[in-house]
Design a protein around this motif. Structure first.
Motif, PDB file in Angstrom:
ATOM      1  N   LEU A 168       6.332   2.276  -0.306  1.00  0.00           N
ATOM      2  CA  LEU A 168       7.354   1.427   0.557  1.00  0.00           C
ATOM      3  C   LEU A 168       8.049   0.780  -0.681  1.00  0.00           C
ATOM      4  O   LEU A 168       7.664   0.483  -1.752  1.00  0.00           O
ATOM      5  N   ASP A 169       9.235   0.462  -0.388  1.00  0.00           N
ATOM      6  CA  ASP A 169       9.964  -0.154  -1.622  1.00  0.00           C
ATOM      7  C   ASP A 169       9.790  -1.628  -1.286  1.00  0.00           C
ATOM      8  O   ASP A 169       8.882  -2.278  -0.619  1.00  0.00           O
ATOM      9  N   CYS A 170      10.578  -2.435  -2.457  1.00  0.00           N
ATOM     10  CA  CYS A 170       9.958  -3.634  -2.540  1.00  0.00           C
ATOM     11  C   CYS A 170      10.193  -4.992  -1.349  1.00  0.00           C
ATOM     12  O   CYS A 170       9.772  -5.801  -1.204  1.00  0.00           O
ATOM     13  N   ASP A 171      11.161  -4.324  -0.321  1.00  0.00           N
ATOM     14  CA  ASP A 171      11.637  -5.155   0.664  1.00  0.00           C
ATOM     15  C   ASP A 171      10.808  -4.837   1.857  1.00  0.00           C
ATOM     16  O   ASP A 171      10.901  -5.422   2.910  1.00  0.00           O
ATOM     17  N   GLY A 172      10.030  -3.704   1.692  1.00  0.00           N
ATOM     18  CA  GLY A 172       9.323  -3.111   2.930  1.00  0.00           C
ATOM     19  C   GLY A 172      10.199  -2.656   3.976  1.00  0.00           C
ATOM     20  O   GLY A 172       9.882  -2.387   5.098  1.00  0.00           O
TER      21      GLY A 172
END
Length: 155
Positions: free
Chosen positions: A103-107
């Motif tokens: 997942l990226d940092c923002d979800g």
């Protein structure tokens, strides 16, 4: 139980920004509860060939598709046009097998590292990103590996 599992889902990804790698992270289901699916319940998923890092395609996943992908390691997406789960390669035979998911940092975006069988694109090309752009003109940067009629049997 980790300190992250006590957080409201809207605060989880923010708290993970400062997490040390030694921290006990939340389990996968806790993370999936915090994923920021869009209003239609979908998450963009970018598929990348695991060994060459070539970006193959972008598609959408709902939670069910994501859970199935993680459980089976055969990539499953959600087809917006058909409004149902779509297991990559179910009609073309050109499957994707999951090597890793992040997942990226923002979800709100998923990166899938996959082992792609043959072309990833419905046009018969290896990658869906075959139309290159510059400030003056576009050009096609790859030819089909397989005629789409062969892939899909003139459905």
């Amino acid at each position: 139980m980790s300190r992250f599992s006590q957080l409201p889902s809207n605060e989880l990804f923010k708290a993970l920004e400062s997490a040390a790698s030694k921290d006990t992270l939340p389990d996968t289901m806790t993370l999936l509860d915090a994923v920021r699916f869009n209003a239609e319940g979908l998450l963009p998923a970018i598929a990348q060939q695991h060994d060459t890092k070539e970006v193959l395609m972008m598609a959408w996943m709902n939670r069910e598709a994501l859970e199935e992908t993680l459980a089976t390691h055969r990539v499953c997406y959600y087809s917006r046009s058909r409004k149902k789960l779509w297991r990559k390669g179910e009609s073309s035979g050109q499957q994707q097998h999951l090597k890793s998911a992040a997942l990226d940092c923002d979800g709100d975006t998923l990166l899938l590292e996959v082992e792609q069988t043959g072309p990833a694109c419905h046009t018969g090309r290896r990658s869906c990103f075959y139309l290159s752009l510059n400030d003056k003109q576009a050009h096609i940067n790859s030819e089909p590996l397989i005629d789409p009629a062969e892939l899909y049997g003139n459905q």
